[in-house]
Design an enzyme around this catalytic site. Sequence first.
Site, PDB file in Angstrom:
ATOM      1  N   ASP A   1      29.518  41.867  42.476  1.00 30.61           N
ATOM      2  CA  ASP A   1      30.619  43.137  43.509  1.00 30.61           C
ATOM      3  C   ASP A   1      31.303  43.582  43.522  1.00 30.61           C
ATOM      4  O   ASP A   1      31.088  44.832  42.591  1.00 30.61           O
ATOM      5  CB  ASP A   1      32.237  41.309  42.935  1.00 30.61           C
ATOM      6  CG  ASP A   1      33.443  41.420  43.664  1.00 30.61           C
ATOM      7  OD1 ASP A   1      33.663  41.102  44.712  1.00 30.61           O
ATOM      8  OD2 ASP A   1      34.466  41.878  43.127  1.00 30.61           O
TER       9      ASP A   1
ATOM     10  N   HIS B   1      43.479  45.205  42.812  1.00 34.26           N
ATOM     11  CA  HIS B   1      42.213  45.794  42.182  1.00 34.26           C
ATOM     12  C   HIS B   1      43.224  46.339  40.538  1.00 34.26           C
ATOM     13  O   HIS B   1      42.409  46.481  40.197  1.00 34.26           O
ATOM     14  CB  HIS B   1      41.661  45.890  42.846  1.00 34.26           C
ATOM     15  CG  HIS B   1      41.299  46.828  43.654  1.00 34.26           C
ATOM     16  ND1 HIS B   1      42.171  48.147  43.263  1.00 34.26           N
ATOM     17  CD2 HIS B   1      40.648  47.379  45.052  1.00 34.26           C
ATOM     18  CE1 HIS B   1      42.245  48.929  44.831  1.00 34.26           C
ATOM     19  NE2 HIS B   1      41.325  48.209  44.953  1.00 34.26           N
TER      20      HIS B   1
ATOM     21  N   HIS C   1      41.626  41.044  40.643  1.00 33.94           N
ATOM     22  CA  HIS C   1      40.379  41.025  41.044  1.00 33.94           C
ATOM     23  C   HIS C   1      39.605  42.549  40.528  1.00 33.94           C
ATOM     24  O   HIS C   1      39.933  42.973  39.588  1.00 33.94           O
ATOM     25  CB  HIS C   1      39.940  42.034  42.719  1.00 33.94           C
ATOM     26  CG  HIS C   1      40.647  41.036  43.119  1.00 33.94           C
ATOM     27  ND1 HIS C   1      39.241  39.734  44.419  1.00 33.94           N
ATOM     28  CD2 HIS C   1      41.411  39.471  43.569  1.00 33.94           C
ATOM     29  CE1 HIS C   1      40.244  39.578  44.350  1.00 33.94           C
ATOM     30  NE2 HIS C   1      40.912  38.509  44.702  1.00 33.94           N
TER      31      HIS C   1
ATOM     32  N   ASP D   1      34.719  39.605  38.000  1.00 30.89           N
ATOM     33  CA  ASP D   1      34.244  38.721  39.551  1.00 30.89           C
ATOM     34  C   ASP D   1      33.071  38.259  39.531  1.00 30.89           C
ATOM     35  O   ASP D   1      32.089  37.923  39.935  1.00 30.89           O
ATOM     36  CB  ASP D   1      34.846  39.178  40.898  1.00 30.89           C
ATOM     37  CG  ASP D   1      36.546  39.335  41.107  1.00 30.89           C
ATOM     38  OD1 ASP D   1      36.970  39.112  39.544  1.00 30.89           O
ATOM     39  OD2 ASP D   1      37.492  39.745  41.799  1.00 30.89           O
TER      40      ASP D   1
END
Length: 227
Positions: free
Chosen positions: A7, A57, A150, A155
């Site tokens: 990711d 994030h 995130h 992830d």
Amino acid sequence: MREIIFDTETTGLDPRSGDRLVEIGCIEMVNRVTTGETFHCYFNPDRDMPAAAEAVHGLSAAFLADKPRFHERAADFLDFIGDSMLVAHNAGFDFGFINMELEACGLEPVSKTRMIDTVALAKVRHPGAKLSLDALCTRYGIDRSHRTLHGALLDAELLAQVYVELTGGRQIGLSLAAESTQIVAAPVETPVRQRTFRPARPHRASEAELAAHAAFLESVKSPLWNE
């Protein structure tokens, strides 16, 4: 079979407009089992961090200021992924940023023939359902309570579990066992049934039957067939 689940986090949505890669997390899987080998790195994008991206994030420009540039870790990244298939959620997005960074370094882009998109897999398996990583974790009972923001490696860890479920889940070994174990059944002899065939019956009326039928017709008063 070796696969890399990965990711990325970025400064935005479009690498063609100047958005950059700021984090990548990769997890090695062999035969759908994680090995514990990972690659994780933050990158200094040499630009500001939009507030909308930071809200997703949590990576600020100040946090990334002392991190390496992508070109400084590109060789390490390529060594880790090797020639393995690369699995990502909405993989076209991640491939777009990785290949933009590789091309900026004068390196060959990663071929999209190596791309496995879990969104595409989920569309086939769960048509019409929500396909976000959160939604798939909920569907498969994968704990994501520690995911407040995130993060590329986090992830990727969640996606590895989702990918296993999308490609057979905990029952995946059964099909492999069936392929590796050949069970040969002994031939069964079916006894031949002996049948006695009777001669065909005659179907033509005899003279006596014809005479009786004619007498019956004569006895019918005012028959319809005479009208």
